[in-house]
Design a protein around this motif. Structure first.
Motif, PDB file in Angstrom:
ATOM      1  N   LYS A  51     -98.366 -65.916 -90.370  1.00  0.00           N
ATOM      2  CA  LYS A  51     -97.445 -65.421 -91.365  1.00  0.00           C
ATOM      3  C   LYS A  51     -97.380 -63.845 -91.232  1.00  0.00           C
ATOM      4  O   LYS A  51     -96.458 -63.020 -91.182  1.00  0.00           O
ATOM      5  CB  LYS A  51     -97.253 -65.895 -92.762  1.00  0.00           C
ATOM      6  CG  LYS A  51     -96.978 -67.310 -92.922  1.00  0.00           C
ATOM      7  CD  LYS A  51     -97.365 -67.675 -94.373  1.00  0.00           C
ATOM      8  CE  LYS A  51     -98.513 -68.039 -94.946  1.00  0.00           C
ATOM      9  NZ  LYS A  51     -98.479 -68.474 -96.253  1.00  0.00           N
ATOM     10  N   SER A  52     -98.705 -63.449 -91.136  1.00  0.00           N
ATOM     11  CA  SER A  52     -98.783 -61.902 -90.961  1.00  0.00           C
ATOM     12  C   SER A  52     -98.307 -61.536 -89.425  1.00  0.00           C
ATOM     13  O   SER A  52     -97.583 -60.392 -89.531  1.00  0.00           O
ATOM     14  CB  SER A  52    -100.253 -61.613 -91.027  1.00  0.00           C
ATOM     15  OG  SER A  52    -101.018 -61.934 -89.866  1.00  0.00           O
ATOM     16  N   ASP A  86     -94.414 -61.513 -89.934  1.00  0.00           N
ATOM     17  CA  ASP A  86     -94.140 -60.196 -90.656  1.00  0.00           C
ATOM     18  C   ASP A  86     -93.951 -59.080 -89.800  1.00  0.00           C
ATOM     19  O   ASP A  86     -93.095 -58.304 -89.871  1.00  0.00           O
ATOM     20  CB  ASP A  86     -95.133 -60.164 -91.747  1.00  0.00           C
ATOM     21  CG  ASP A  86     -94.945 -61.086 -92.973  1.00  0.00           C
ATOM     22  OD1 ASP A  86     -93.731 -61.794 -92.962  1.00  0.00           O
ATOM     23  OD2 ASP A  86     -95.698 -61.239 -93.582  1.00  0.00           O
ATOM     24  N   ALA A  87     -95.280 -58.991 -89.023  1.00  0.00           N
ATOM     25  CA  ALA A  87     -95.158 -57.900 -88.107  1.00  0.00           C
ATOM     26  C   ALA A  87     -94.083 -57.727 -86.967  1.00  0.00           C
ATOM     27  O   ALA A  87     -93.516 -56.646 -86.746  1.00  0.00           O
ATOM     28  CB  ALA A  87     -96.605 -57.732 -87.441  1.00  0.00           C
ATOM     29  N   ASN A  94     -91.202 -58.755 -87.620  1.00  0.00           N
ATOM     30  CA  ASN A  94     -89.797 -58.604 -88.526  1.00  0.00           C
ATOM     31  C   ASN A  94     -89.079 -59.995 -88.234  1.00  0.00           C
ATOM     32  O   ASN A  94     -87.739 -59.990 -88.216  1.00  0.00           O
ATOM     33  CB  ASN A  94     -88.832 -57.542 -88.170  1.00  0.00           C
ATOM     34  CG  ASN A  94     -89.589 -56.209 -88.536  1.00  0.00           C
ATOM     35  OD1 ASN A  94     -90.088 -56.212 -89.638  1.00  0.00           O
ATOM     36  ND2 ASN A  94     -89.457 -55.247 -87.841  1.00  0.00           N
ATOM     37  N   LYS A 117     -87.852 -63.065 -90.150  1.00  0.00           N
ATOM     38  CA  LYS A 117     -87.738 -63.871 -91.523  1.00  0.00           C
ATOM     39  C   LYS A 117     -87.975 -65.272 -91.281  1.00  0.00           C
ATOM     40  O   LYS A 117     -87.590 -65.917 -90.461  1.00  0.00           O
ATOM     41  CB  LYS A 117     -86.267 -63.337 -91.970  1.00  0.00           C
ATOM     42  CG  LYS A 117     -86.423 -62.113 -92.240  1.00  0.00           C
ATOM     43  CD  LYS A 117     -84.875 -61.644 -92.980  1.00  0.00           C
ATOM     44  CE  LYS A 117     -84.677 -60.272 -93.026  1.00  0.00           C
ATOM     45  NZ  LYS A 117     -83.443 -59.834 -93.481  1.00  0.00           N
ATOM     46  N   TYR A 118     -88.769 -65.811 -92.169  1.00  0.00           N
ATOM     47  CA  TYR A 118     -89.022 -67.147 -92.114  1.00  0.00           C
ATOM     48  C   TYR A 118     -89.166 -68.046 -93.795  1.00  0.00           C
ATOM     49  O   TYR A 118     -89.397 -67.044 -94.701  1.00  0.00           O
ATOM     50  CB  TYR A 118     -90.425 -67.499 -91.711  1.00  0.00           C
ATOM     51  CG  TYR A 118     -91.678 -66.675 -92.267  1.00  0.00           C
ATOM     52  CD1 TYR A 118     -92.313 -67.473 -93.247  1.00  0.00           C
ATOM     53  CD2 TYR A 118     -91.957 -65.331 -91.848  1.00  0.00           C
ATOM     54  CE1 TYR A 118     -93.366 -66.777 -93.859  1.00  0.00           C
ATOM     55  CE2 TYR A 118     -93.205 -64.736 -92.331  1.00  0.00           C
ATOM     56  CZ  TYR A 118     -93.667 -65.649 -93.547  1.00  0.00           C
ATOM     57  OH  TYR A 118     -94.775 -64.836 -94.202  1.00  0.00           O
TER      58      TYR A 118
END
Length: 408
Positions: A242-243, A246-247, A249, A251-252
Protein backbone atom coordinates in the motif's frame (compact mmCIF):
# COMPACT_ATOMS: atom_id res chain seq x y z
CA UNK A 1 -24.21 -27.47 -45.23
CA UNK A 2 -21.31 -25.05 -44.92
CA UNK A 3 -18.86 -25.71 -42.07
CA UNK A 4 -18.77 -22.95 -39.46
CA UNK A 5 -16.30 -22.08 -36.71
CA UNK A 6 -16.80 -24.26 -33.59
CA UNK A 7 -19.03 -22.86 -30.88
CA UNK A 8 -17.05 -20.61 -28.57
CA UNK A 9 -14.51 -19.59 -31.21
CA UNK A 10 -14.42 -16.53 -33.44
CA UNK A 11 -12.54 -15.47 -36.54
CA UNK A 12 -10.58 -12.24 -36.15
CA UNK A 13 -11.31 -10.53 -39.45
CA UNK A 14 -9.13 -8.07 -41.41
CA UNK A 15 -11.51 -5.26 -40.44
CA UNK A 16 -10.79 -6.00 -36.74
CA UNK A 17 -7.10 -6.82 -36.81
CA UNK A 18 -5.91 -3.20 -36.60
CA UNK A 19 -7.15 -3.05 -33.00
CA UNK A 20 -5.41 -6.31 -32.10
CA UNK A 21 -2.13 -5.10 -33.59
CA UNK A 22 -2.49 -1.83 -31.67
CA UNK A 23 -3.13 -3.62 -28.35
CA UNK A 24 -0.12 -5.91 -28.88
CA UNK A 25 2.15 -3.01 -29.91
CA UNK A 26 1.26 -0.94 -26.85
CA UNK A 27 1.83 -4.00 -24.64
CA UNK A 28 5.25 -4.60 -26.16
CA UNK A 29 6.24 -0.92 -25.80
CA UNK A 30 5.14 -0.64 -22.15
CA UNK A 31 6.66 -3.97 -21.04
CA UNK A 32 9.94 -3.49 -22.90
CA UNK A 33 10.50 -0.15 -21.14
CA UNK A 34 10.26 -2.02 -17.81
CA UNK A 35 12.75 -4.67 -19.07
CA UNK A 36 10.21 -7.47 -19.43
CA UNK A 37 11.18 -9.99 -22.14
CA UNK A 38 8.63 -11.77 -24.32
CA UNK A 39 8.29 -15.55 -24.04
CA UNK A 40 6.16 -17.88 -26.18
CA UNK A 41 5.25 -21.26 -24.70
CA UNK A 42 3.50 -24.24 -26.40
CA UNK A 43 -0.27 -24.15 -26.79
CA UNK A 44 -0.51 -27.62 -25.22
CA UNK A 45 1.33 -29.02 -22.21
CA UNK A 46 1.32 -32.15 -20.05
CA UNK A 47 -2.00 -32.32 -18.23
CA UNK A 48 -0.15 -32.84 -14.94
CA UNK A 49 1.29 -29.32 -15.22
CA UNK A 50 -2.15 -27.76 -14.84
CA UNK A 51 -3.46 -30.27 -12.32
CA UNK A 52 -0.50 -29.53 -10.04
CA UNK A 53 -0.04 -25.87 -10.90
CA UNK A 54 -3.56 -24.45 -11.28
CA UNK A 55 -5.04 -26.75 -8.61
CA UNK A 56 -7.45 -29.67 -8.71
CA UNK A 57 -10.10 -27.73 -6.75
CA UNK A 58 -10.52 -25.10 -9.48
CA UNK A 59 -13.29 -25.07 -12.07
CA UNK A 60 -10.60 -24.82 -14.73
CA UNK A 61 -9.14 -28.23 -13.90
CA UNK A 62 -12.40 -29.90 -12.87
CA UNK A 63 -14.62 -28.75 -15.74
CA UNK A 64 -13.03 -26.56 -18.36
CA UNK A 65 -9.83 -28.15 -19.71
CA UNK A 66 -9.52 -29.50 -23.26
CA UNK A 67 -7.60 -32.72 -22.58
CA UNK A 68 -6.70 -35.43 -25.07
CA UNK A 69 -4.62 -38.63 -25.08
CA UNK A 70 -1.85 -39.14 -27.64
CA UNK A 71 0.42 -42.21 -27.49
CA UNK A 72 -0.75 -42.91 -23.92
CA UNK A 73 0.24 -39.39 -22.87
CA UNK A 74 -2.32 -36.95 -21.47
CA UNK A 75 -2.02 -33.47 -22.99
CA UNK A 76 -4.08 -30.34 -22.41
CA UNK A 77 -4.61 -27.14 -24.39
CA UNK A 78 -3.43 -24.43 -22.03
CA UNK A 79 -6.32 -22.88 -20.04
CA UNK A 80 -3.97 -20.19 -18.67
CA UNK A 81 -0.28 -19.41 -19.16
CA UNK A 82 1.29 -18.88 -15.72
CA UNK A 83 1.91 -22.61 -15.20
CA UNK A 84 3.49 -22.88 -18.67
CA UNK A 85 5.76 -19.90 -18.05
CA UNK A 86 6.86 -21.41 -14.71
CA UNK A 87 7.61 -24.70 -16.46
CA UNK A 88 9.74 -22.86 -19.04
CA UNK A 89 11.39 -20.82 -16.25
CA UNK A 90 12.60 -24.05 -14.66
CA UNK A 91 13.32 -26.05 -17.81
CA UNK A 92 15.57 -23.40 -19.31
CA UNK A 93 17.45 -22.49 -16.14
CA UNK A 94 16.06 -19.01 -15.56
CA UNK A 95 15.93 -19.87 -11.84
CA UNK A 96 19.76 -19.89 -11.83
CA UNK A 97 19.91 -16.30 -13.11
CA UNK A 98 20.23 -13.25 -10.88
CA UNK A 99 16.71 -12.03 -10.01
CA UNK A 100 14.45 -10.53 -11.05
CA UNK A 101 13.47 -12.56 -14.12
CA UNK A 102 10.75 -10.54 -15.89
CA UNK A 103 8.71 -12.17 -18.67
CA UNK A 104 5.57 -11.33 -20.66
CA UNK A 105 3.42 -13.30 -23.09
CA UNK A 106 0.49 -13.12 -25.47
CA UNK A 107 -1.55 -15.84 -27.15
CA UNK A 108 -4.62 -18.06 -27.22
CA UNK A 109 -5.96 -20.01 -24.22
CA UNK A 110 -8.71 -22.63 -24.13
CA UNK A 111 -11.48 -23.31 -21.62
CA UNK A 112 -14.67 -25.26 -22.12
CA UNK A 113 -17.26 -22.91 -20.64
CA UNK A 114 -20.52 -21.32 -21.73
CA UNK A 115 -19.74 -18.73 -24.44
CA UNK A 116 -20.96 -15.20 -23.70
CA UNK A 117 -20.06 -11.62 -24.49
CA UNK A 118 -16.32 -11.16 -24.02
CA UNK A 119 -15.80 -14.81 -23.08
CA UNK A 120 -15.05 -17.53 -25.62
CA UNK A 121 -13.78 -21.10 -25.45
CA UNK A 122 -10.73 -20.00 -27.38
CA UNK A 123 -9.71 -16.63 -26.01
CA UNK A 124 -6.54 -14.58 -25.90
CA UNK A 125 -4.53 -13.23 -22.99
CA UNK A 126 -1.68 -10.83 -22.46
CA UNK A 127 0.18 -11.25 -19.19
CA UNK A 128 3.36 -10.67 -17.20
CA UNK A 129 5.26 -12.81 -14.69
CA UNK A 130 8.06 -11.63 -12.38
CA UNK A 131 10.26 -14.10 -10.48
CA UNK A 132 12.71 -13.84 -7.60
CA UNK A 133 11.64 -10.73 -5.66
CA UNK A 134 10.00 -11.15 -2.24
CA UNK A 135 9.62 -7.44 -1.56
CA UNK A 136 6.23 -5.82 -2.24
CA UNK A 137 7.89 -3.49 -4.74
CA UNK A 138 7.52 -6.33 -7.29
CA UNK A 139 3.76 -6.47 -6.66
CA UNK A 140 3.53 -2.68 -7.00
CA UNK A 141 5.53 -2.66 -10.24
CA UNK A 142 3.25 -5.29 -11.78
CA UNK A 143 0.15 -3.29 -10.82
CA UNK A 144 1.77 -0.11 -12.16
CA UNK A 145 2.63 -1.89 -15.43
CA UNK A 146 -0.99 -3.00 -15.83
CA UNK A 147 -2.35 0.52 -15.26
CA UNK A 148 0.19 2.03 -17.68
CA UNK A 149 -0.81 -0.49 -20.34
CA UNK A 150 -4.50 0.25 -19.83
CA UNK A 151 -3.87 3.99 -19.93
CA UNK A 152 -1.99 3.46 -23.19
CA UNK A 153 -5.16 1.90 -24.61
CA UNK A 154 -7.18 4.94 -23.52
CA UNK A 155 -8.79 3.22 -20.51
CA UNK A 156 -8.40 5.82 -17.78
CA UNK A 157 -11.45 5.37 -15.53
CA UNK A 158 -9.94 2.48 -13.57
CA UNK A 159 -10.59 0.93 -10.16
CA UNK A 160 -7.75 -1.09 -8.60
CA UNK A 161 -8.95 -3.55 -5.95
CA UNK A 162 -6.39 -5.23 -3.68
CA UNK A 163 -6.36 -7.79 -0.88
CA UNK A 164 -3.94 -10.09 0.89
CA UNK A 165 -4.71 -13.81 1.19
CA UNK A 166 -1.80 -14.25 3.58
CA UNK A 167 0.33 -17.37 3.71
CA UNK A 168 -0.76 -20.96 4.36
CA UNK A 169 -0.29 -20.47 8.10
CA UNK A 170 -2.40 -17.36 8.70
CA UNK A 171 -4.97 -18.41 6.09
CA UNK A 172 -5.86 -21.62 7.91
CA UNK A 173 -7.61 -19.84 10.79
CA UNK A 174 -9.60 -17.81 8.28
CA UNK A 175 -10.71 -20.94 6.46
CA UNK A 176 -12.04 -22.41 9.69
CA UNK A 177 -13.89 -19.19 10.54
CA UNK A 178 -15.34 -19.12 7.03
CA UNK A 179 -16.53 -22.74 7.23
CA UNK A 180 -18.12 -22.12 10.64
CA UNK A 181 -20.04 -19.10 9.32
CA UNK A 182 -21.22 -20.84 6.15
CA UNK A 183 -22.07 -24.24 7.71
CA UNK A 184 -25.74 -23.43 8.59
CA UNK A 185 -26.37 -22.37 4.96
CA UNK A 186 -24.41 -25.11 3.21
CA UNK A 187 -27.46 -26.93 1.80
CA UNK A 188 -28.56 -23.74 0.02
CA UNK A 189 -25.28 -23.29 -1.84
CA UNK A 190 -24.63 -24.56 -5.36
CA UNK A 191 -23.04 -27.95 -5.93
CA UNK A 192 -19.64 -26.38 -6.71
CA UNK A 193 -19.60 -24.43 -3.45
CA UNK A 194 -20.58 -27.49 -1.41
CA UNK A 195 -17.57 -29.23 -2.93
CA UNK A 196 -15.33 -26.22 -2.27
CA UNK A 197 -16.45 -26.12 1.38
CA UNK A 198 -14.05 -28.94 2.28
CA UNK A 199 -11.35 -28.55 -0.39
CA UNK A 200 -10.94 -24.77 -0.58
CA UNK A 201 -13.61 -22.72 1.22
CA UNK A 202 -12.07 -19.40 0.11
CA UNK A 203 -13.28 -20.15 -3.41
CA UNK A 204 -16.88 -19.87 -2.16
CA UNK A 205 -16.32 -16.11 -1.95
CA UNK A 206 -15.48 -16.12 -5.70
CA UNK A 207 -18.67 -17.93 -6.74
CA UNK A 208 -20.62 -16.27 -9.57
CA UNK A 209 -23.78 -18.37 -9.06
CA UNK A 210 -26.82 -16.11 -8.56
CA UNK A 211 -28.34 -18.43 -5.94
CA UNK A 212 -25.19 -18.31 -3.81
CA UNK A 213 -24.88 -14.53 -4.15
CA UNK A 214 -28.51 -14.07 -3.15
CA UNK A 215 -28.08 -16.34 -0.12
CA UNK A 216 -25.04 -14.34 1.00
CA UNK A 217 -26.90 -11.03 0.62
CA UNK A 218 -30.13 -12.11 2.33
CA UNK A 219 -28.27 -13.47 5.36
CA UNK A 220 -25.62 -10.74 5.50
CA UNK A 221 -22.94 -13.42 5.51
CA UNK A 222 -20.15 -11.21 4.21
CA UNK A 223 -20.79 -8.70 6.99
CA UNK A 224 -20.30 -11.47 9.55
CA UNK A 225 -17.04 -12.66 7.98
CA UNK A 226 -14.04 -10.55 8.94
CA UNK A 227 -10.93 -10.33 6.80
CA UNK A 228 -7.98 -12.67 7.11
CA UNK A 229 -5.99 -12.08 10.28
CA UNK A 230 -2.52 -11.78 8.78
CA UNK A 231 0.65 -12.93 10.48
CA UNK A 232 3.36 -10.31 11.08
CA UNK A 233 5.26 -11.09 7.87
CA UNK A 234 2.14 -11.02 5.66
CA UNK A 235 0.83 -7.90 7.38
CA UNK A 236 4.13 -6.08 6.82
CA UNK A 237 4.18 -7.13 3.18
CA UNK A 238 0.62 -5.85 2.65
CA UNK A 239 1.38 -2.51 4.34
CA UNK A 240 4.48 -2.15 2.15
CA UNK A 241 2.41 -2.78 -0.97
CA UNK A 242 0.00 0.00 0.00
CA UNK A 243 2.86 2.40 0.72
CA UNK A 244 4.39 1.67 -2.72
CA UNK A 245 1.04 2.24 -4.43
CA UNK A 246 0.63 5.51 -2.52
CA UNK A 247 4.09 6.60 -3.63
CA UNK A 248 3.19 5.79 -7.25
CA UNK A 249 -0.10 7.73 -6.95
CA UNK A 250 -2.08 4.60 -7.84
CA UNK A 251 -5.49 4.82 -6.23
CA UNK A 252 -6.80 1.55 -4.85
CA UNK A 253 -9.71 0.06 -2.93
CA UNK A 254 -9.24 -2.70 -0.34
CA UNK A 255 -11.61 -5.61 -0.89
CA UNK A 256 -11.32 -8.24 1.84
CA UNK A 257 -13.46 -10.68 -0.18
CA UNK A 258 -11.25 -10.61 -3.26
CA UNK A 259 -9.80 -14.12 -3.54
CA UNK A 260 -9.34 -14.80 -7.32
CA UNK A 261 -10.21 -18.13 -8.90
CA UNK A 262 -6.89 -20.00 -8.86
CA UNK A 263 -5.40 -22.02 -6.00
CA UNK A 264 -1.79 -20.88 -6.30
CA UNK A 265 -2.22 -17.29 -5.04
CA UNK A 266 -0.58 -16.21 -1.76
CA UNK A 267 -0.44 -12.79 -0.11
CA UNK A 268 -1.27 -10.12 -2.72
CA UNK A 269 -4.24 -10.52 -5.06
CA UNK A 270 -5.68 -7.73 -7.18
CA UNK A 271 -8.18 -6.89 -9.90
CA UNK A 272 -8.43 -3.82 -12.11
CA UNK A 273 -11.85 -2.77 -13.35
CA UNK A 274 -12.70 -0.30 -16.08
CA UNK A 275 -15.75 1.94 -16.14
CA UNK A 276 -15.38 2.53 -19.88
CA UNK A 277 -18.62 2.44 -21.88
CA UNK A 278 -20.61 2.98 -18.68
CA UNK A 279 -20.42 -0.53 -17.20
CA UNK A 280 -17.81 -1.83 -14.80
CA UNK A 281 -15.72 -4.62 -16.29
CA UNK A 282 -12.84 -6.56 -14.72
CA UNK A 283 -10.05 -6.27 -17.27
CA UNK A 284 -7.06 -7.52 -15.26
CA UNK A 285 -6.52 -10.05 -12.50
CA UNK A 286 -3.42 -11.29 -10.77
CA UNK A 287 -1.39 -11.64 -7.63
CA UNK A 288 1.52 -13.28 -5.90
CA UNK A 289 2.21 -17.03 -6.12
CA UNK A 290 5.28 -17.70 -3.98
CA UNK A 291 4.73 -21.46 -3.80
CA UNK A 292 4.04 -22.33 -7.44
CA UNK A 293 7.63 -22.74 -8.64
CA UNK A 294 8.30 -25.11 -5.75
CA UNK A 295 5.07 -27.02 -6.44
CA UNK A 296 6.28 -27.65 -9.98
CA UNK A 297 9.63 -29.04 -8.87
CA UNK A 298 11.83 -25.96 -8.50
CA UNK A 299 13.38 -24.13 -5.55
CA UNK A 300 11.32 -21.82 -3.38
CA UNK A 301 10.87 -18.72 -5.55
CA UNK A 302 8.75 -15.65 -4.86
CA UNK A 303 6.74 -14.63 -7.91
CA UNK A 304 3.95 -12.27 -8.98
CA UNK A 305 2.03 -11.66 -12.19
CA UNK A 306 -1.25 -10.89 -13.93
CA UNK A 307 -3.24 -11.57 -17.10
CA UNK A 308 -5.75 -9.65 -19.22
CA UNK A 309 -8.28 -10.93 -21.74
CA UNK A 310 -7.69 -9.33 -25.13
CA UNK A 311 -11.30 -9.82 -26.26
CA UNK A 312 -12.49 -7.87 -23.20
CA UNK A 313 -9.96 -5.09 -23.86
CA UNK A 314 -10.97 -4.95 -27.51
CA UNK A 315 -14.64 -4.47 -26.57
CA UNK A 316 -13.79 -1.44 -24.41
CA UNK A 317 -11.74 0.61 -26.87
CA UNK A 318 -12.78 2.38 -30.10
CA UNK A 319 -12.38 0.35 -33.27
CA UNK A 320 -9.67 1.64 -35.57
CA UNK A 321 -10.36 2.02 -39.27
CA UNK A 322 -8.57 -0.38 -41.59
CA UNK A 323 -5.43 1.32 -42.89
CA UNK A 324 -5.30 2.08 -46.60
CA UNK A 325 -2.38 0.95 -48.76
CA UNK A 326 0.01 3.47 -50.29
CA UNK A 327 -0.62 2.90 -54.00
CA UNK A 328 -2.96 1.13 -56.42
CA UNK A 329 -1.54 0.65 -59.92
CA UNK A 330 -4.19 1.38 -62.55
CA UNK A 331 -3.22 -0.10 -65.92
CA UNK A 332 -4.44 -2.18 -68.84
CA UNK A 333 -0.93 -3.64 -69.25
CA UNK A 334 -0.84 -6.34 -66.61
CA UNK A 335 2.85 -7.24 -67.11
CA UNK A 336 3.98 -3.64 -66.54
CA UNK A 337 1.59 -3.30 -63.60
CA UNK A 338 3.06 -6.41 -61.93
CA UNK A 339 6.62 -5.16 -62.52
CA UNK A 340 5.87 -1.70 -61.09
CA UNK A 341 4.08 -3.14 -58.04
CA UNK A 342 7.04 -5.43 -57.33
CA UNK A 343 9.55 -2.55 -57.61
CA UNK A 344 7.53 -0.32 -55.29
CA UNK A 345 7.09 -3.11 -52.73
CA UNK A 346 10.85 -3.61 -52.64
CA UNK A 347 11.17 0.07 -51.74
CA UNK A 348 8.88 -0.45 -48.74
CA UNK A 349 5.52 0.70 -50.13
CA UNK A 350 2.24 -1.21 -49.81
CA UNK A 351 0.91 -1.70 -53.35
CA UNK A 352 -1.96 -3.45 -55.12
CA UNK A 353 -2.92 -3.73 -58.78
CA UNK A 354 -5.87 -5.03 -60.82
CA UNK A 355 -5.65 -8.72 -61.68
CA UNK A 356 -8.51 -8.65 -64.18
CA UNK A 357 -7.47 -5.74 -66.47
CA UNK A 358 -10.83 -4.03 -66.02
CA UNK A 359 -11.61 -0.60 -67.43
CA UNK A 360 -9.75 2.33 -65.87
CA UNK A 361 -12.95 3.70 -64.26
CA UNK A 362 -13.54 0.42 -62.42
CA UNK A 363 -9.92 0.22 -61.32
CA UNK A 364 -10.02 3.80 -59.98
CA UNK A 365 -13.25 3.00 -58.14
CA UNK A 366 -11.52 0.07 -56.41
CA UNK A 367 -8.41 2.18 -55.75
CA UNK A 368 -10.43 4.91 -53.99
CA UNK A 369 -11.69 2.34 -51.48
CA UNK A 370 -8.37 0.78 -50.47
CA UNK A 371 -5.51 3.15 -51.40
CA UNK A 372 -4.29 6.66 -50.66
CA UNK A 373 -3.00 7.22 -54.19
CA UNK A 374 -3.38 5.69 -57.63
CA UNK A 375 -0.54 5.31 -60.13
CA UNK A 376 -1.93 5.44 -63.66
CA UNK A 377 0.17 3.46 -66.07
CA UNK A 378 -1.25 3.78 -69.59
CA UNK A 379 0.40 3.45 -72.99
CA UNK A 380 1.55 7.09 -72.98
CA UNK A 381 3.17 6.68 -69.52
CA UNK A 382 4.91 3.46 -70.58
CA UNK A 383 6.25 4.90 -73.86
CA UNK A 384 7.47 8.16 -72.28
CA UNK A 385 8.81 6.61 -69.05
CA UNK A 386 6.76 8.55 -66.52
CA UNK A 387 3.92 7.81 -64.08
CA UNK A 388 0.71 9.71 -63.37
CA UNK A 389 0.15 9.81 -59.60
CA UNK A 390 -3.37 10.68 -58.47
CA UNK A 391 -4.12 11.70 -54.90
CA UNK A 392 -7.43 9.96 -54.22
CA UNK A 393 -8.44 12.29 -51.38
CA UNK A 394 -8.46 15.48 -53.50
CA UNK A 395 -8.16 14.12 -57.10
CA UNK A 396 -5.00 16.13 -57.85
CA UNK A 397 -2.58 14.56 -60.32
CA UNK A 398 1.17 14.83 -60.92
CA UNK A 399 3.47 13.43 -63.59
CA UNK A 400 6.39 11.76 -61.81
CA UNK A 401 9.26 9.38 -62.47
CA UNK A 402 9.78 6.26 -60.39
CA UNK A 403 12.73 7.99 -58.72
CA UNK A 404 10.50 10.96 -57.83
CA UNK A 405 8.10 8.65 -56.02
CA UNK A 406 10.94 7.09 -54.04
CA UNK A 407 12.25 10.53 -53.03
CA UNK A 408 8.78 11.72 -52.04
Amino acid sequence: MAIKAPKGTKDILPSEIENWHNIEKIASDVFTKANFKEIRTPIFEDTDLFERGVGDTTDIVNKEMYTFIKSDRSLTLRPENTAGVVRAYLEHGFHRESPPVKLWYKGPMFRYERPQAGRQRQFHQIGVEMFGIQDASADAECIMLATEFLHGLGLNDLVVEINSLGCNVCRQEYKEQLKKTIAPFLDGLCEDCRSRYEKNPLRILDCKNETCNKLFEENNLKESISGIKLCDECSTHYMQLKSYLDALNIKYVENTFLVRGLDYYTKTVFEIKSNNLGSQNAVCGGGRYDGLVETLGGPHTPAVGWAMGVERLNSLIPQLETSKIDYFVVSDNKVEAVKLAAKLRKEGFSVEFDYNSRKFAKQLEKASKIANKAIILGEDEIQNNYLTVKNLSDSTQLKMTFEDIIKE
